[in-house]
Design an enzyme around this catalytic site. Structure first.
Site, PDB file in Angstrom:
ATOM      1  CB  CYS A 251      26.797   1.830  11.567  1.00 32.01           C
ATOM      2  SG  CYS A 251      28.060   2.169  12.279  1.00 32.01           S
TER       3      CYS A 251
ATOM      4  CE  LYS B   5      27.116   1.164   7.218  1.00 31.06           C
ATOM      5  NZ  LYS B   5      28.513   1.308   7.836  1.00 31.06           N
TER       6      LYS B   5
ATOM      7  CD  GLU C 143      28.243  -2.137  10.185  1.00 33.60           C
ATOM      8  OE1 GLU C 143      28.672  -1.326  11.328  1.00 33.60           O
ATOM      9  OE2 GLU C 143      28.013  -1.795   8.538  1.00 33.60           O
TER      10      GLU C 143
END
Ligand code: ACM
Length: 268
Positions: free
Chosen positions: A147, A109, A38
């Site tokens: 993540c 995200k 990330e």
């Protein structure tokens, strides 16, 4: 198919340095798919919008995307990387999927973690799955999550129900649970997962520290950890995997992880 990750500590707000690190690490390696952490262009622990701005770039015109495009073209491979994205007057914690001859696919995200909510805009990209083929690989379905998406089982489930065979998971993990949890994400969805985590410590301008847990991981659709990395070292790990294993959703001769689902009993 040769698939894996590059685990490293991105230099904070130094995209050029991170490009150099990635180029050096991958130069002599042979793979069909590689996953990077990330925010691999920028590092993680921002203290101001000035820092976010200085490390961010537009997709696809930015220098980080262009460098990854060269790797993808030269190696005829898929590259997945977390990226600090600038789009208009917004910033996103994003991940790109770069494949030869194709437009870059961006995932922003969905589940932002902790102070990320100060800097990054809410996602406007649903989970999506994309086909990759090259000389060695035919029509492998790739999905991306980033993540903290791991803590919401719906993320991996959605990707798997959309047909993902390999879930690519750029990460900057700070909590100690994810690497174990990804075994369940792989098993319950019968997919491969590749978690590319970062290492090291980021210290922000107020002196607060975040320590990242490394231990990047490749898990197969039966929940077997094929490889778990070290906590601290830079490492490129590439394994031979057979993505067709992820097409078999049978748990035994009576049970199938997908067709046995009872949606009418689940909370909506
Ligand atoms: C995280 O989502 N970077 C923990």
């Amino acid at each position: 198919m040769k698939a894996g990750y590059f685990q490293f500590k991105p230099a904070f707000c130094k995209p050029e340095k991170n490009i150099e690190k990635i180029n050096t690490a991958l130069k002599d390696k042979d793979f069909d798919l590689i996953v990077l952490p990330e925010l691999a262009n920028s590092g993680y622990f921002f203290s101001s919008f000035d820092e976010v701005e200085s490390a961010s770039e537009e997709i696809p015109s930015g220098k980080f995307c262009k460098a990854l495009r060269v790797i993808s073209d030269e190696k005829n491979c898929a590259v997945i990387a977390g990226i600090c994205e600038k789009a208009g007057d917004k910033y996103y914690n994003s991940s790109v999927l770069i494949m030869p001859g194709k437009d870059i696919i961006t995932y922003r995200k969905i589940h932002l973690f902790y102070e990320e909510k100060k800097w990054f805009a809410e996602s406007d990209t649903p989970f999506s799955v994309h086909s990759f083929s090259n000389k060695r690989v035919n029509d492998v379905k790739i999905g991306m999550m980033i993540c903290f998406d791991w803590i919401f089982p719906e993320s991996a489930r959605t990707l798997a129900l959309k047909g993902a065979q390999i879930i690519c998971h750029p990460s900057n993990l700070v909590l100690p649970y994810c690497q174990d949890a990804m075994v369940t994400r792989a098993l319950e969805n019968r997919v491969f997962t590749i978690t590319a985590n970062r290492t090291g410590i980021d210290t922000n301008r107020e002196g607060k520290e975040l320590s990242f847990t490394g231990m990047s991981e490749i898990v197969n659709p039966k929940g077997k950890i094929l490889h778990r990395g070290t906590i601290e070292d830079d490492e490129v790990v590439i394994l031979d995997i057979n993505p067709e294993e992820a097409l078999d959703k049978n748990v035994n001769s009576f049970n199938n992880a997908f067709t046995d689902r009872k949606e009418e009993f689940y909370f909506k």
